[in-house]
Design a protein around this motif. Structure first.
Motif, PDB file in Angstrom:
ATOM      1  N   ALA A 245      83.871 -12.671 -19.526  1.00  0.00           N
ATOM      2  CA  ALA A 245      83.225 -12.458 -20.463  1.00  0.00           C
ATOM      3  C   ALA A 245      81.111 -12.229 -20.330  1.00  0.00           C
ATOM      4  N   GLU A 246      80.787 -13.243 -19.511  1.00  0.00           N
ATOM      5  CA  GLU A 246      79.448 -13.714 -19.698  1.00  0.00           C
ATOM      6  C   GLU A 246      79.090 -12.570 -18.310  1.00  0.00           C
ATOM      7  N   GLU A 247      80.404 -12.092 -17.193  1.00  0.00           N
ATOM      8  CA  GLU A 247      79.985 -11.217 -15.872  1.00  0.00           C
ATOM      9  C   GLU A 247      79.860  -9.785 -16.415  1.00  0.00           C
ATOM     10  N   ILE A 248      81.183 -10.075 -17.858  1.00  0.00           N
ATOM     11  CA  ILE A 248      80.970  -9.012 -18.085  1.00  0.00           C
ATOM     12  C   ILE A 248      80.258  -7.839 -18.804  1.00  0.00           C
ATOM     13  N   GLN A 249      79.385  -8.651 -19.463  1.00  0.00           N
ATOM     14  CA  GLN A 249      77.901  -8.771 -20.756  1.00  0.00           C
ATOM     15  C   GLN A 249      76.870  -8.355 -19.350  1.00  0.00           C
ATOM     16  N   CYS A 250      76.719  -9.174 -17.793  1.00  0.00           N
ATOM     17  CA  CYS A 250      76.059  -8.982 -17.495  1.00  0.00           C
ATOM     18  C   CYS A 250      75.481  -7.076 -16.504  1.00  0.00           C
ATOM     19  N   GLN A 251      77.007  -6.987 -16.348  1.00  0.00           N
ATOM     20  CA  GLN A 251      77.404  -5.690 -15.975  1.00  0.00           C
ATOM     21  C   GLN A 251      76.457  -4.389 -16.815  1.00  0.00           C
ATOM     22  N   VAL A 252      77.260  -5.095 -18.047  1.00  0.00           N
ATOM     23  CA  VAL A 252      76.823  -3.830 -19.105  1.00  0.00           C
ATOM     24  C   VAL A 252      76.037  -3.716 -19.494  1.00  0.00           C
ATOM     25  N   CYS A 253      75.389  -5.147 -19.449  1.00  0.00           N
ATOM     26  CA  CYS A 253      73.577  -5.181 -19.882  1.00  0.00           C
ATOM     27  C   CYS A 253      72.863  -4.490 -18.520  1.00  0.00           C
ATOM     28  N   PHE A 278      67.736  -5.175 -19.939  1.00  0.00           N
ATOM     29  CA  PHE A 278      67.893  -5.901 -18.829  1.00  0.00           C
ATOM     30  C   PHE A 278      67.030  -7.236 -18.570  1.00  0.00           C
ATOM     31  N   PHE A 279      66.373  -7.445 -19.974  1.00  0.00           N
ATOM     32  CA  PHE A 279      65.630  -9.512 -19.887  1.00  0.00           C
ATOM     33  C   PHE A 279      67.184  -9.992 -20.174  1.00  0.00           C
ATOM     34  N   LYS A 280      67.818  -9.350 -20.617  1.00  0.00           N
ATOM     35  CA  LYS A 280      69.602 -10.273 -21.174  1.00  0.00           C
ATOM     36  C   LYS A 280      69.414 -10.235 -19.882  1.00  0.00           C
ATOM     37  N   THR A 281      69.968  -8.957 -18.951  1.00  0.00           N
ATOM     38  CA  THR A 281      70.660  -9.595 -18.201  1.00  0.00           C
ATOM     39  C   THR A 281      70.066 -10.610 -16.548  1.00  0.00           C
ATOM     40  N   LYS A 282      68.557 -10.512 -16.887  1.00  0.00           N
ATOM     41  CA  LYS A 282      67.850 -11.739 -16.471  1.00  0.00           C
ATOM     42  C   LYS A 282      68.667 -12.456 -16.901  1.00  0.00           C
ATOM     43  N   ASP A 298      70.953  -5.913  -8.236  1.00  0.00           N
ATOM     44  CA  ASP A 298      70.539  -5.134  -7.287  1.00  0.00           C
ATOM     45  C   ASP A 298      69.084  -6.143  -7.772  1.00  0.00           C
ATOM     46  N   GLU A 299      68.437  -7.989  -7.333  1.00  0.00           N
ATOM     47  CA  GLU A 299      67.669  -8.273  -8.546  1.00  0.00           C
ATOM     48  C   GLU A 299      66.504  -7.535  -8.083  1.00  0.00           C
ATOM     49  N   GLU A 300      65.713  -7.371  -7.308  1.00  0.00           N
ATOM     50  CA  GLU A 300      64.770  -6.578  -6.986  1.00  0.00           C
ATOM     51  C   GLU A 300      64.346  -5.387  -7.588  1.00  0.00           C
ATOM     52  N   ARG A 301      65.183  -4.755  -7.382  1.00  0.00           N
ATOM     53  CA  ARG A 301      65.263  -3.329  -8.627  1.00  0.00           C
ATOM     54  C   ARG A 301      65.335  -3.723 -10.805  1.00  0.00           C
ATOM     55  N   LEU A 302      66.275  -4.993 -10.614  1.00  0.00           N
ATOM     56  CA  LEU A 302      66.037  -5.647 -11.485  1.00  0.00           C
ATOM     57  C   LEU A 302      64.725  -5.533 -12.494  1.00  0.00           C
ATOM     58  N   ALA A 303      64.207  -6.657 -11.115  1.00  0.00           N
ATOM     59  CA  ALA A 303      62.585  -7.178 -11.793  1.00  0.00           C
ATOM     60  C   ALA A 303      61.761  -5.894 -11.690  1.00  0.00           C
ATOM     61  N   GLY A 304      61.949  -4.884 -11.116  1.00  0.00           N
ATOM     62  CA  GLY A 304      61.242  -4.155 -11.060  1.00  0.00           C
ATOM     63  C   GLY A 304      61.442  -3.431 -12.008  1.00  0.00           C
ATOM     64  N   TYR A 305      62.418  -3.014 -13.218  1.00  0.00           N
ATOM     65  CA  TYR A 305      62.963  -2.449 -14.328  1.00  0.00           C
ATOM     66  C   TYR A 305      62.000  -2.842 -15.218  1.00  0.00           C
TER      67      TYR A 305
END
Length: 996
Positions: A245-253, A278-282, A298-305
């Motif tokens: 469930a955590e992986e699903i939430q991470c991708q969907v967020c 994005f902050f929930k994904t983080k 892509d954690e670098e892209r996530l940090a940029g977002y």
């Protein structure tokens, strides 16, 4: 024949007849070979390409016996091919990152639709209407995969795509590319229409607090079996690959955050949702670790977002509390506080937290705004560019070409700011030796690249430069500069220790002279002169700069001072003060004049009065450039001083003509007409020509508009101006001995030279009534000449006499030039004065510039009618103005416009209108203007004319215009006038768009 054999025969019926053989592809159909293939370390072709091959084979259309193309048949062969494609995707664990990189949008769309189909999702069912919690885990996961791909594809399509350079053109390849492009666009269109539903599906998935399963090769095999052999295993909660469930939430967020961020470009409030996702994904990545995810992010892209969302969602209230320079820069750009923006860049030069690309992007945006007409940003662009350049220097990067371009013409202000940035960007106590070396090399190369020794001195004498360069480096730099210029050693020595060589007297004198030229501090100037006179008594230091200029009327008095030090000091203080006044540096001018006044008060009453006069002129300039520009009246003390200057009777005081001009113009501008007409002393009027002229102008303006008796003062002003403009023709021998052409020389009867009146006296005037009076006077003077063809109209023109006794004595060429200069200057004061615009239009009309004349006639009507939304006042568009507009259009071959304008006259000029409509070589829009004609007689004539010429289409347009009910002659007069007014408005607006 069995069903399977029939399917095989149908599948192979469209192939050409070849000898029976077993191909690689047919082996793959047996499934066992596929598993062996996928188990190889590096299968060839790659697994993803197998999907393309399988789906292409499964989607090939068939041809029936009548050679008609049919959709791909739903036979066993095609079902197996689709299943094999799904197995390859299952082998790749349904990783969308891998699939999206290698598969086109149409292929991936086909693959995911097959997944939905095999996962028992009914076709045509809206996913948003399905309750995910009630579905089998693999079915719910299939729906999530499809909707995640949908919004990811929408986001990806919004990014710019680099065009691939095409190879040699091949018709079949180009057709395939075009078909795929059209298919992709159609799919994107459908996905965007369903985007809202996909977002709702994914938002609903976040509420699922359970693990899901995705199909594997084994579960796909089970689904391909006969329904009775499955035993319900795929319907259970343990079939397939488990996704927590955590992986699903991470991708969907993450995917929801991306789509919300993309939608934020049109709806800023959505950025808050993107930030939340994005902050929930983080948080989820930090909690579970990225290595545990089956689907990588892509954690670098996530940090940029995340960083972008922080900036975009920050309000102006808390922007100052945020420590990140990104949010501060965004706030400054948004609010237009560009000086604060420069401070942020300067502060970041110490921390070096902003990446180079971000700095350059901000600079590019500033340059774009400056190129769009915002001249105030030029200085900001330079300052940001300097900050970026110093940052590049400290980090060892190449200096950008923009800095070199901006520094092609250095100035004192630019050098000062550059040195300020260099000093603020490096902490010498904590900086590394490498940084110090880079900064020193930058400053040294800057010195070597400059030609102006004044700027070299500014850099080389700076504290940072002296601290960074070692003694040996300084000596080497001086040697290089000596080779470049033999005079360098006289000008660039800031201090003796810089050279580490004995300093001669000539070197010290050169240094001091250089400082004397640069300084605007009166006490520093005095100190330098004392030092210079202590070294030598043979030099006249007021001559060292050719730019130190003092009017001759003052120069003779100043140079008569016996003490050489005092003479130099007075001359230099006044010259520098006049220069500062000319460049509008009023603060330094006041300091220099005050020091000079204090000095001369001790020994010369004559020079004391001179300085008081100059300070009065300076105060006038200061007020007009400051409070006066916004309409604030001058203080009573300043008005009293102006009056005192005009009434001054101190003998033998050298006076500058410009001060008298400015004083009279100052009183006229601030409507001190009562003083000029009633209180000014009579001897002053008789002796000062500027006061005389100002009195006549004030008296005439004061009585406008007034009774006929007011024309007496107007006549007096008229006679004075006629005398000013009177000339006599004389030959004149030049310095070279040759006799020049006949020149006009001002008559001695005039109270003032025409040159001084036309060039020096008029520009300071800003009061509209005064300008209108002068304009009307010169326009009337222009109109009285015998050979004039086209009169110029002006307000209050009737108050002036209509004739001149001696026409030959008036220089009408100079009068015409004066009228042009006056109206041009008046329009800089108020560009919306319709009377002045009509004068400008008449001038262009008289000089055969018909397009420009129409421009100003239309502008005059536009400014007084709210761009023709109201009726143009009849005193603006008189019959004379309309007739001139008609003539302009006629000479520009715009004959339909002529016919329409003929309706504007008080009595419609049918003769001119009919003659214009007979012209077939018209340069205007012709029949498209018929809708602006409201006169039925003209429309009837147009109908007859087109019928006679056989122009059926144009005749129908004219008939349609006549047939409008609002033009019926039986209508009330109010209706007819309203119809005419509406057509006037539309026509004049169309004309304005054409000529503006």
């Amino acid at each position: 024949m069995s069903a399977e054999a029939a399917d095989r025969e149908a599948a192979t019926s469209s192939r050409p007849c070849t000898p029976p053989q077993t191909s690689w592809f047919e082996f793959v159909l047996e499934e066992a070979l596929l598993e062996q293939h996928l188990q190889k370390p590096s299968p060839d072709p790659p697994p993803v390409q197998l999907i393309v091959q399988f789906l292409e084979q499964a989607s090939k259309p068939s041809v029936n016996e009548q050679n008609q193309v049919q959709p791909p048949p739903d036979n066993k062969r095609n079902r197996i091919l689709k299943l094999l494609a799904l197995k390859v995707a299952a082998h790749l664990k349904w990783d969308l990152d891998v699939l999206e990189k290698s598969l086109s949008v149409p292929v991936l769309n086909m693959l995911l639709n097959e997944l939905l189909c095999i996962s028992k999702v009914p076709p045509g069912t809206k996913h948003v209407d399905v309750d995910l919690s009630s579905l089998p885990p693999t079915t719910a996961m299939a729906i999530l995969l499809y909707n995640r791909w949908a919004i990811r594809t929408i986001v990806q399509s919004s990014f710019p795509v680099k065009q691939v350079k095409p190879g040699p053109p091949q018709l079949n390849v180009m057709n395939q590319i075009q078909q795929e492009k059209e298919l992709t666009e159609n799919i994107l269109k459908v996905l965007k229409e369903q985007a809202a539903d996909s977002i709702l599906v994914l938002e609903g998935a976040l509420k699922l607090n359970k693990d899901l399963y995705v199909h594997t090769i084994r579960t796909l095999d089970l689904l391909a079996m006969e329904p009775g052999m499955v035993n319900g295993e795929t319907e259970s909660s343990t079939a397939g690959l488990k996704i927590s469930a955590e992986e699903i939430q991470c991708q969907v967020c993450y995917d929801l955050g991306a789509i919300y961020f993309q939608q934020g470009s049109t709806n800023a409030a959505v950025h808050e949702k993107a930030k939340e996702k994005f902050f929930k994904t983080k948080e989820l990545i930090a909690k579970n670790g990225s290595s545990s995810l089956h689907f990588t992010i892509d954690e670098e892209r996530l940090a940029g977002y995340c960083q972008a969302c922080e900036v975009l969602t920050s309000s102006s209230d808390d922007a100052s509390q945020q420590a990140t320079p990104y949010s501060q820069i965004h706030s400054c750009m948004k609010s237009g506080k560009y000086q604060d923006l420069v401070k942020v860049f300067l502060q970041d030069n110490l921390t070096l937290s902003l990446p180079e690309q971000f700095r350059q992007s901000v600079l590019r945006e500033l340059f774009q705004k400056a190129q769009q007409g915002n001249d105030a940003l030029d200085e900001v662009c330079f300052k940001v560019c300097v900050c970026n350049t110093v940052c590049d220097v400290l980090q060892g990067r190449i200096i950008d070409i923009q800095f070199c371009q901006l520094f092609l013409k250095p100035s004192k202000e630019k050098i000062d700011f550059l040195l300020e940035v260099c000093s603020g960007s490096i902490n010498l106590e904590n900086a590394s030796e490498e940084m110090k070396r880079r900064m020193a090399a930058f400053l040294k190369n800057l010195c070597l690249g400059m030609e102006d020794l004044q700027f070299v001195f500014m850099i080389s004498s700076h504290e940072l430069f002296i601290k960074l360069l070692k003694d040996d480096e300084r000596k080497l730099l001086i040697d290089q500069m000596r080779k470049r210029s033999p005079r360098i050693n006289l000008c660039t020595k800031p201090v003796t220790s810089f050279y580490d060589i004995p300093a001669s007297a000539s070197v010290n004198i050169g240094q001091l002279e250089h400082q004397l030229i640069l300084s605007v501090d009166p006490w520093r100037i005095r100190q330098i002169l004392i030092e210079l006179h202590g070294m030598t008594s043979e030099r006249q230091f007021w001559t060292i700069s050719s730019k130190w200029e003092v009017p001759n009327v003052y120069g003779n008095v100043i140079l008569g001072i016996k003490d050489s030090l005092t003479r130099d000091l007075v001359y230099i203080l006044m010259a520098k003060g006049l220069h500062c006044c000319a460049i509008k540096d009023f603060v330094h001018a006041k300091q220099l004049f005050a020091a000079c006044l204090e000095l001369v008060t001790e020994f010369s009453p004559k020079l004391r009065q001179v300085m008081l006069n100059e300070m009065l002129l300076l105060d006038i300039y200061t007020h007009e450039a400051g409070p006066g520009a916004s309409g604030e009246r001058p203080p009573s003390d300043l008005i009293s001083r102006v009056r005192g200057y005009l009434e001054m009777r101190v003998p033998d005081i050298p006076l500058r003509q410009v001060i008298a001009e400015e004083c009279v113009a100052f009183l006229l501008n601030w409507c001190e007409n009562e003083y000029l007409t009633m209180q000014v002393p009579l001897p002053l009027v008789q002796t000062n020509p500027y006061v005389k002229l100002g009195q006549l102008l004030a008296a005439t303006c004061k009585e406008l508009p007034g009774p006929k008796e007011s024309r007496r003062t107007a006549k007096d002003l008229w006679e004075v101006v006629v005398q000013i403009c009177s000339v006599s023709n004389q030959h004149k021998r030049g310095n070279d001995g040759r006799v020049s052409l006949i020149k006009h020389r001002e008559s001695t009867l005039g109270i003032m030279y025409r040159y001084f009146m036309g060039i020096l006296f008029f520009p300071p005037l800003q009061e509209p009534l005064v300008l209108t009076t002068i304009l009307s006077l010169f326009v009337k003077l222009h109109n009285v000449r015998e050979d004039i063809v086209n009169d110029i109209a002006a307000e209050h023109i009737s108050i002036w006499p209509s004739s001149i006794p001696n026409l030959q004595s008036v220089d009408f060429e100079a009068v015409a030039i004066t009228v042009k200069e006056l109206v041009s200057y008046a329009l800089t004061i108020n560009a919306n004065n319709h009377f002045w615009l009509i004068i400008q239009a008449d001038i262009y009309f008289a000089t055969n510039q018909y397009s420009a004349a129409l421009h100003y006639y239309l502008q005059a009507g536009a400014v007084c009618s709210d761009f023709f939304n109201k009726m143009v006042p009849p005193d603006v568009y008189t019959d004379q103005v309309i007739k001139r507009m008609i003539k302009c259009c006629s000479l520009l071959n715009c004959h339909t416009q002529v016919a329409i304008l003929c309706q504007f006259l008080r009595e419609v000029d049918y003769k001119t209108a009919f003659k214009a409509l007979q012209e077939q070589n018209s340069h205007d829009a012709m029949d498209s203007y018929y809708e602006y004609i409201w006169d039925v007689t003209i429309l009837e004539y147009l109908t007859y004319l087109h019928h006679k010429r056989g122009e059926t289409d144009k005749r129908q347009i004219a008939i349609k215009a006549i047939g409008q009910t609002e033009l019926n002659a039986s209508n009330p007069e109010e209706v007819l006038q309203l119809a005419a007014q509406r057509r006037k408005k539309k026509f004049l607006q169309a004309m304005a768009k054409l000529y503006f």
